[in-house]
Motif scaffolding. Structure first.
Motif, PDB file in Angstrom:
ATOM      1  N   VAL A  86      50.915  38.214  50.200  1.00  0.00           N
ATOM      2  CA  VAL A  86      51.829  38.774  48.964  1.00  0.00           C
ATOM      3  C   VAL A  86      51.182  38.009  47.831  1.00  0.00           C
ATOM      4  O   VAL A  86      50.635  38.397  46.887  1.00  0.00           O
ATOM      5  N   SER A  87      51.098  36.795  47.916  1.00  0.00           N
ATOM      6  CA  SER A  87      50.645  35.834  46.957  1.00  0.00           C
ATOM      7  C   SER A  87      49.241  35.984  46.567  1.00  0.00           C
ATOM      8  O   SER A  87      48.556  35.879  45.659  1.00  0.00           O
ATOM      9  N   LEU A  88      48.490  36.194  47.593  1.00  0.00           N
ATOM     10  CA  LEU A  88      46.994  35.965  47.518  1.00  0.00           C
ATOM     11  C   LEU A  88      46.635  37.543  46.913  1.00  0.00           C
ATOM     12  O   LEU A  88      45.706  37.306  46.092  1.00  0.00           O
ATOM     13  N   PHE A  89      47.186  38.484  47.253  1.00  0.00           N
ATOM     14  CA  PHE A  89      47.097  39.753  46.788  1.00  0.00           C
ATOM     15  C   PHE A  89      47.306  39.773  45.289  1.00  0.00           C
ATOM     16  O   PHE A  89      46.389  40.128  44.508  1.00  0.00           O
ATOM     17  N   LEU A  90      48.563  39.366  44.679  1.00  0.00           N
ATOM     18  CA  LEU A  90      48.719  39.207  43.475  1.00  0.00           C
ATOM     19  C   LEU A  90      47.907  38.354  42.657  1.00  0.00           C
ATOM     20  O   LEU A  90      47.101  38.816  41.810  1.00  0.00           O
ATOM     21  N   ALA A  91      47.484  37.039  43.172  1.00  0.00           N
ATOM     22  CA  ALA A  91      46.634  35.988  42.279  1.00  0.00           C
ATOM     23  C   ALA A  91      45.066  36.973  42.225  1.00  0.00           C
ATOM     24  O   ALA A  91      44.807  36.984  41.273  1.00  0.00           O
ATOM     25  N   LEU A  92      44.619  37.493  43.298  1.00  0.00           N
ATOM     26  CA  LEU A  92      43.258  38.105  43.214  1.00  0.00           C
ATOM     27  C   LEU A  92      43.229  39.351  42.409  1.00  0.00           C
ATOM     28  O   LEU A  92      42.447  39.616  41.445  1.00  0.00           O
ATOM     29  N   ALA A 114      42.191  32.108  44.802  1.00  0.00           N
ATOM     30  CA  ALA A 114      42.750  32.406  46.169  1.00  0.00           C
ATOM     31  C   ALA A 114      43.678  30.948  46.356  1.00  0.00           C
ATOM     32  O   ALA A 114      44.416  30.666  47.172  1.00  0.00           O
ATOM     33  N   LEU A 115      43.071  29.946  45.948  1.00  0.00           N
ATOM     34  CA  LEU A 115      43.651  28.527  46.167  1.00  0.00           C
ATOM     35  C   LEU A 115      45.159  28.582  45.619  1.00  0.00           C
ATOM     36  O   LEU A 115      46.144  27.971  46.154  1.00  0.00           O
ATOM     37  N   GLY A 167      51.777  31.093  48.054  1.00  0.00           N
ATOM     38  CA  GLY A 167      52.259  31.758  49.368  1.00  0.00           C
ATOM     39  C   GLY A 167      52.948  30.660  50.155  1.00  0.00           C
ATOM     40  O   GLY A 167      53.917  31.003  50.766  1.00  0.00           O
ATOM     41  N   ILE A 168      52.575  29.605  50.431  1.00  0.00           N
ATOM     42  CA  ILE A 168      53.218  28.500  51.280  1.00  0.00           C
ATOM     43  C   ILE A 168      54.594  28.124  50.541  1.00  0.00           C
ATOM     44  O   ILE A 168      55.518  28.144  51.143  1.00  0.00           O
ATOM     45  N   ALA A 169      54.460  27.823  49.126  1.00  0.00           N
ATOM     46  CA  ALA A 169      55.813  27.463  48.574  1.00  0.00           C
ATOM     47  C   ALA A 169      56.623  28.609  48.518  1.00  0.00           C
ATOM     48  O   ALA A 169      57.978  28.350  48.772  1.00  0.00           O
TER      49      ALA A 169
END
Lengths: 225, 386, 446
Positions: free
Chosen positions: B358-364, B315-316, B322-324
C-alpha cells in the motif's frame, strides 16, 4: 578523419518564430580554445547548448567528435554528453545536499561508477583539497566554480564548455579560475568553447568569434597566447 | 564505491535534505498503510473467530428446554438460571430420536452446580464416549476419564490448581460425587471454565435422574437434511426447542460481511485522500527540484537513470512508511480487537507485505505524474529554471 | 483443455529457444531450423514409441534428462575448478564448435518437444487423426520458433548469454517442464534415492559399528538418527543436489576476476572499463539465478503435483456374523471398472483400510491401502499406475496384487456368488502387522 572536432554547416535553431541562430558554418580544430562573444540574446548560449548536445538544432548539420548529433536519440545524446562533454555553468548548479566531493562523484556515477579517490584527487587539483566535505552553501562563489570545474573534467572530456563561467565572480576569482582552466587544458588537452561577454575573459582564448542576432559577425585570432 | 551503494547514499542525502517534507510524507504513508493493515488484521481475526465459534459446535442441532436460553460464545452463565428452568426428559428424547428415524450422534448433557470446598462449581454431566465423538477438537492433557474420573477445564484448573491425579469430593443436593481428575481440557470455549463428570453421577448427585439440560445432535445430512431433521424432531418434542447451530453462525457471518464492507469503504476513502495528498507533496518537491533534474541530465544522466534516482527516493519513503505503518497498524488492530471485540489479535507477519505494498503504491503513484511532466523538459530549460 | 495443459511446456520451450538463439547469435538461422526440427522430432518420436508396446518413450526422455542434469553438474564443477582456464564462461563465438552447438540444440529441442507431447494422454490425442496431429505438431513447433525469434529481436543487444548460462538455463527449463509429468519427474526419484541411500547407510553403519541396542544411545542422539530415517532427509538431500549446480555457477561467475585496470592512466577510462565488466558480470548472474527459480518451481511441482488422482473416500464396511466382509461385484459400486475402490473396516478400536481393483489383465485383487515399507499414507490412481502418497513411487497397475517393495500389501480373498469375500480377521491382523512395522521405522527404532 576530419581535423575539426566541431563542424557545423548551415546550423539553425529557432524557437517558434524567433530565430535564435541563423545559418552558421563553424569549424573548431581539436585542442582550440574558442571564445564566443555577443550581447545577451545574440545566440551564443544557443550555440553552446547545440554543440554540447543539450539542445537539438532545427536545421543544418552538426558533427561533434565525428558523431552526427542530429541522428542521436535522447538517450544517445545523454550518453554523448557523459562521455564527451564537460560543462561549467555560470550558476554552478551544484546539488545543494551533496558535499563537494559527492558533487564530483555524481558525474562519475552517470559516466561509469563513483570512485572516491579519483574525485578527491580532482578536487585537490583545483585547490580544494581542504574543503572536500563542505556543501555548496558553505563555499564561496570561486570555490563553487572550482568544484564545478572539477566535476566537468572528472570524466576526461574531449570538449569543455563554459557558459559565462566567470559571470558571477569578482575579478580575483575570475583570474584564478581562468588560470586554473589554462593549466588543466595544458595537461588534459581538451578543446574549450567559452561563452562570455567579457572582453578580458575572451582574451584567454586562441580565437574569438562575435555573434550578433544569431549571426557570426566578426572573428579574431589572438596571437599573444 | 559501487553504483548501487552510491545510489542509496544519494537518495538518503536527498531525503535528509528535506527532512520536514520527508517526515510529512512518511507520516501520511504510514497512516494510510497502518489503517489498511489494521482493518485487514481486524477483519481476518474476526473471521477466524467466527469460524472458531462455528467449529465449536461440531454438533449441528441443539435441543434445549423451551424456558432455558442458549448462549453461544459467552463464557459467563448465571447460576440462578440453571436451577430454575425446565429440563429435558431423557426417555422422551430417546423415543423421539428412535421414532423420527433421524440418524444422529447425540450427546446428553446436564448442567448443575455442586458444592466443593465451600464454593459452587459449574459441573457438566456428560458421557465421555459421546464427547469424544462429537467434540474431536477437545485438547486433553492427561487421559480420557475412566469410571469415576473427571475432566477439568483449563481455566478452572489454573484457578484452583488442579492437576491430573487430584481427587475431588463434590456435594450435591441428593448425593456426593467422588472422582479423580484424569485430564485437563482446552477448547477455547466455555468448556475451559467447567468441570466434567459422568452424566449418571451428576444426575444422582442432583437427584435429577433421567433429566437433561441440553442435547447436542450431530445429524449426518446435507444442509436441507438438517433443517428437515430439526423440523421432524421439533414435532416429536413438544416443550423443547430444536435449533440449528448454523443459524447463529449465519447471522454473525452476515454481520461480519457488513462490517467488512464498511471497513473496505473507509480504507478506500483514506487511501484516495492519502494518495492525493502524497501526489500534491511530491509534485511540489519534484517541481522544486527541476534544476537538479536538468543538471543530472546535462552531465549525462539518461531519463531512465534520473528517474531511477527519484523513484528510489519515493520507494525508500514508501518502505519506511510501510514498515512504520505495519507496526502502527498491528498496534491499532490489537487495541481494537481487545477493546471492541474482547479478543486478542494474532501476530500476522504477512500483513507487512500488504502494508509495504500500500505504502509503496501510494508513494510511487504520487510521484509518477509530476515526474513524467518534468522529465519531458529538456535540460536547458529546466536548468534555466523555467 | 489440451492447450491449457500445454501452455507451461510451450512457454518453457519458448524460453529455451530464446536462450539458445541468443547464445549462438552468430548461427541464428541454423539454430532456429535445428530447434524447430528437434521439437517436432521429439514429439514424433514419443508419439511413435507410445504406439509400440516394446520401448517406453519415457525411459528415453528420462535418461536424456538425467544425462542433462549430470552434464550440468559437470559444467558447474568445471567452471569452478578451472575458473579462468576454462573459457566456457566467456562469451566468444568460436568456443563452441558449430557441430556441438547444433547437436546440443537438437537434443534440447528434442527433449522439450518430447516432454510437451508426453503431457498429453493417449486418449486426448486419439481424437485427432494421425496426419492432422503431425501437422499440428509441426505448426506449433514453427510458432514457438517464430515467437522465440521475435522475442530475441526485442531483447537488448547488450544482453549476452555465455555457454555456461545457456547450459544451466536449458537444463533447468527441461527439468521444470518434465516435473509436471509423473513419469518424467526427476526430483521425487532423486529425493527418494537419497532417502533410501541414507537409510541404508545408517542401517549398515549401525550394524557394523555393533551398537547392540538403542538403550546405550541417549534419546537426544536417537532424535538425530530418527531424522536420518525420516522423509525430510530425502527431501533436503534432494534439494541440495538439485540446487547446487546453478549456485556453483553463480559463484563461479561472481568470483571471476575483474579485468586489471592498473595500467590505464586515465581515471575515466579505467572506471568505464570496470563498470562495464561489473555490469557484464551482473548480466551473467541473471541466468543462473533464473535457473534457480525455475528449478525451485520444478521441485515444488514435483512435491505438490497437480495431477488429479482417482482417490475415492473409503466406504465403511462391516463383517457378517461369520467374520466375513462381503462386497458385491455389482451393487452401488461396480468393482470391475478398473478403478480402485477403497473401503474402511472397523472392529472395536482397530481399523483397516483396503481397496479392490481389477487389474488390466483382468484379475481382481484386494490389497491394503498401505505398503510394507512406508507410512500408511495410502495410494491414489493415476493413468496406468497407482502412486504411493508417502514415497511418490509409481506402481504399474499390472503389478498391483503382487507383494514386495512399495506395492500395496495383498490380502487373500475368494469370489463367491458374484461377490468378493474377505476374512475380516486376516484383514485386520495384516493391517496391524504392516502398520506396526512401518511406523516403528518412522519413529527411529531398529
Amino acid at each position: 578523419m576530419s581535423p575539426y572536432i566541431i563542424e557545423t554547416g548551415g546550423l539553425t535553431r529557432s524557437y517558434g518564430d524567433i530565430c535564435a541562430l541563423k545559418p552558421l558554418d563553424l569549424q573548431v580544430p581539436e585542442g582550440e580554445w574558442l571564445s564566443v562573444m555577443g550581447h545577451s540574446g545574440s545566440g551564443k548560449s544557443t550555440l553552446m547548448n547545440l554543440v554540447g548536445g543539450l539542445d537539438r538544432p532545427t536545421g543544418g548539420t552538426l558533427q561533434v567528435g565525428g558523431e552526427n548529433l542530429l541522428a542521436l536519440t535522447e538517450d544517445g545524446l545523454a550518453r554523448f554528453r557523459r562521455n564527451f562533454v564537460g560543462i561549467i555553468f555560470q550558476q554552478h548548479h551544484l546539488v545543494p545536499y551533496l558535499t563537494a566531493i559527492e558533487n564530483v562523484m555524481m558525474a562519475q556515477y552517470f559516466h561509469s561508477m563513483p570512485d572516491e579517490a579519483e574525485a578527491r584527487h580532482a578536487l585537490e587539483r583545483v585547490g580544494l583539497g581542504h574543503r572536500l566535505k563542505n556543501r555548496p552553501g558553505e563555499l564561496s562563489g570561486g570555490e563553487q566554480q572550482r568544484v564545478c570545474i572539477a566535476r566537468a573534467i572528472i570524466n576526461s572530456p574531449k570538449l569543455l564548455l563554459g557558459d559565462e563561467p566567470t559571470g558571477n565572480l569578482d575579478h580575483k576569482s575570475t583570474i584564478m579560475v581562468m588560470e586554473l582552466l589554462k593549466e588543466l587544458r595544458g595537461e588534459e588537452r581538451f578543446t574549450v568553447i567559452m561563452v562570455t561577454h567579457n572582453q578580458d575573459v575572451a582574451a584567454w582564448g586562441d580565437r574569438t568569434i562575435h555573434l550578433d542576432d544569431g549571426m557570426l559577425v566578426r572573428e579574431e585570432r589572438m596571437n599573444c597566447q | 564505491m559501487n553504483r548501487r551503494r552510491w545510489l542509496l547514499h544519494l537518495v538518503m542525502g536527498a531525503i535528509a535534505h528535506r527532512k520536514g517534507r520527508a517526515l510529512l510524507l512518511l507520516s501520511v504513508l504510514a497512516m494510510a498503510s497502518s489503517l489498511a493493515t489494521a482493518l485487514g488484521i481486524v477483519s481476518t481475526s474476526m473471521e477466524k473467530r467466527v469460524a472458531e465459534e462455528v467449529r465449536k459446535y461440531g454438533a449441528n442441532l441443539v435441543v434445549t428446554p423451551e424456558a432455558s436460553r442458549l448462549d453461544i460464545g459467552s463464557g459467563g452463565l448465571n447460576f440462578g438460571v440453571v436451577s430454575e428452568p425446565a429440563f429435558l426428559d431423557q426417555g422422551q428424547i430417546d423415543s423421539a430420536l428412535a421414532k423420527s428415524g433421524v440418524r444422529a450422534e447425540h450427546s446428553y448433557q446436564l448442567r448443575g452446580a455442586l458444592h466443593w470446598k465451600e464454593r459452587d462449581l459449574m459441573v457438566e454431566g456428560v458421557n465421555f464416549s459421546d464427547i469424544r465423538r462429537l467434540f474431536p477438537w477437545w485438547q486433553l492433557k492427561g487421559s480420557w476419564p475412566a469410571e469415576g474420573e473427571s475432566v477439568v477445564g483449563n481455566d478452572l484448573a489454573t484457578r484452583y490448581a488442579l492437576k491430573p491425579g487430584d481427587s475431588l469430593e463434590l456435594v450435591g443436593k441428593a448425593g456426593t460425587v467422588r472422582c479423580r481428575v484424569s485430564g485437563i481440557v482446552t477448547s477455547g470455549g466455555e468448556e475451559d471454565g467447567q468441570l466434567f463428570v459422568s452424566l449418571l453421577n451428576l444426575q444422582q448427585a442432583l437427584g435429577m435422574t433421567g433429566q437433561l439440560s441440553q442435547v447436542r445432535l450431530m445429524v449426518t445430512a446435507g444442509n436441507d437434511g438438517i433443517k428437515k431433521s430439526a423440523a421432524v424432531l421439533q414435532q416429536l418434542l413438544p416443550g423443547t426447542k430444536v435449533s440449528e447451530v448454523r443459524q447463529t453462525a449465519h447471522t454473525s457471518e452476515g454481520l461480519l460481511t457488513k462490517v467488512k464492507l464498511l471497513m473496505v469503504m473507509v480504507t478506500a476513502v483514506v487511501l484516495i485522500s492519502a494518495g492525493s495528498s502524497v501526489t500534491g507533496t511530491m509534485s511540489t518537491t519534484v517541481l522544486e527540484r527541476g534544476k537538479e533534474i536538468g543538471l543530472m541530465k546535462a552531465i549525462g544522466g539518461t531519463r531512465r537513470e534520473v528517474m531511477l534516482i527519484f523513484c528510489g527516493e519515493a520507494a525508500l519513503l514508501g518502505i519506511g512508511g510501510g514498515i512504520a505503518g505495519y507496526l502502527l497498524g498491528s498496534a491499532i488492530a490489537h487495541f481494537i480487537t481487545r477493546t471492541v471485540f474482547s479478543a486478542s489479535a494474532e501476530f500476522m507477519p504477512h500483513y507487512l507485505l500488504v502494508s509495504l505494498g500500500v505504502s509503496l503504491f501510494l508513494a510511487l503513484l504520487g510521484s509518477f505524474g509530476p515526474m513524467v511532466s518534468v522529465f519531458r523538459l529538456d535540460p536547458v530549460r529546466s536548468l534555466r529554471g523555467e | 483443455m489440451i492447450a491449457v495443459k500445454l501452455i507451461p511446456h510451450l512457454l518453457a520451450a519458448l524460453c529455451l529457444l530464446l536462450v539458445l538463439l541468443r547464445c549462438f547469435a552468430s548461427r541464428r538461422k541454423s539454430v532456429l531450423l535445428t530447434s524447430v526440427c528437434g521439437l517436432s522430432a521429439g514429439a514424433f518420436t514419443v508419439l511413435l514409441l507410445r504406439s509400440m508396446p516394446v520401448v517406453s518413450p519415457y525411459l528415453l526422455l528420462k535418461s536424456l534428462l538425467g544425462v542433462g542434469f549430470l552434464a550440468l553438474w559437470g559444467v558447474s564443477v568445471a567452471v569452478n575448478y578451472r575458473k579462468n582456464a576454462v573459457a566456457l564462461d566467456k562469451n566468444e563465438g568460436g568456443i563452441v564448435s558449430s557441430v556441438a552447438a547444433l547437436a546440443g540444440t537438437l537434443l534440447a529441442a528434442f527433449a522439450a518437444g518430447g516432454i510437451a507431447i508426453a503431457k498429453l494422454s493417449d486418449t486426448a490425442l486419439a481424437t485427432f487423426p494421425p496426419v492432422l496431429l503431425l501437422l499440428v505438431v509441426v505448426i506449433v513447433a514453427v510458432i514457438v520458433g517464430g515467437g522465440a525469434t521475435f522475442l530475441e529481436k526485442q531483447l537488448s543487444p547488450r544482453v549476452t548469454i555465455t555457454p555456461v548460462g545457456m547450459v544451466v538455463a536449458v537444463v533447468a527449463l527441461l527439468l521444470f517442464s518434465a516435473s509436471s509429468i509423473l513419469r518424467l519427474d526427476l526430483f521425487s526419484p532423486l529425493s527418494m534415492k537419497v532417502m533410501k541411500g541414507v537409510h541404508d547407510l545408517v542401517h549398515q553403519s549401525m550394524e557394523s559399528v555393533l551398537i547392540p541396542d538403542h538403550v546405550f544411545v541417549r534419546p537426544v542422539v536417537w532424535k538425530y538418527i530418527g531424522f536420518l530415517f525420516g522423509k525430510e532427509v530425502g527431501f533436503w538431500g534432494g534439494m541440495v543436489i538439485w540446487f547446487t549446480p546453478p549456485v556453483l555457477i553463480a559463484l563461479a561467475v561472481s568470483s571471476r576476476k575483474l579485468p586489471s585496470v592498473g595500467h590505464i592512466r586515465q581515471g575515466a577510462q579505467r572506471r568505464k572499463l570496470l563498470a562495464g565488466a561489473l555490469r557484464e558480470q551482473r548480466l551473467q548472474l541473471l541466468l543462473p539465478l533464473f535457473s534457480l527459480c525455475v528449478l525451485a518451481g520444478a521441485a515444488y511441482q514435483s512435491s505438490f503435483p497437480t495431477v488429479e488422482y482417482w482417490d475415492p473416500k473409503p466406504i465403511p464396511v462391516v463383517a457378517n456374523e461369520g467374520g466375513m466382509i462381503i462386497l458385491p461385484k455389482k451393487g452401488d459400486i461396480l468393482l470391475e471398472d478398473g478403478k480402485i475402490h477403497k473401503y474402511l473396516f472397523k472392529q472395536k478400536e482397530r481399523e483397516a483400510r483396503f481397496f479392490v481393483l481389477l487389474t488390466p489383465d483382468g484379475q481382481l485383487t484386494v490389497d491394503l491401502d498401505a505398503c510394507a515399507i512406508c507410512k500408511p499414507d495410502g495410494y491414489g490412481q493415476a493413468e496406468g499406475s497407482v502412486i504411493c502418497y508417502y514415497c511418490k513411487t509409481l506402481i504399474p497397475l499390472d503389478t498391483v496384487g503382487k507383494p514386495g517393495g512399495c506395492n500395496p500389501v495383498p490380502i487373500p480373498f475368494t469370489v463367491k456368488d458374484d461377490a468378493v469375500v474377505i476374512d475380516a480377521l486376516t484383514l485386520i491382523n495384516t493391517w496391524g502387522a504392516t502398520v506396526q512395522a512401518t511406523t516403528r521405522v518412522k519413529e527411529g527404532g531398529k
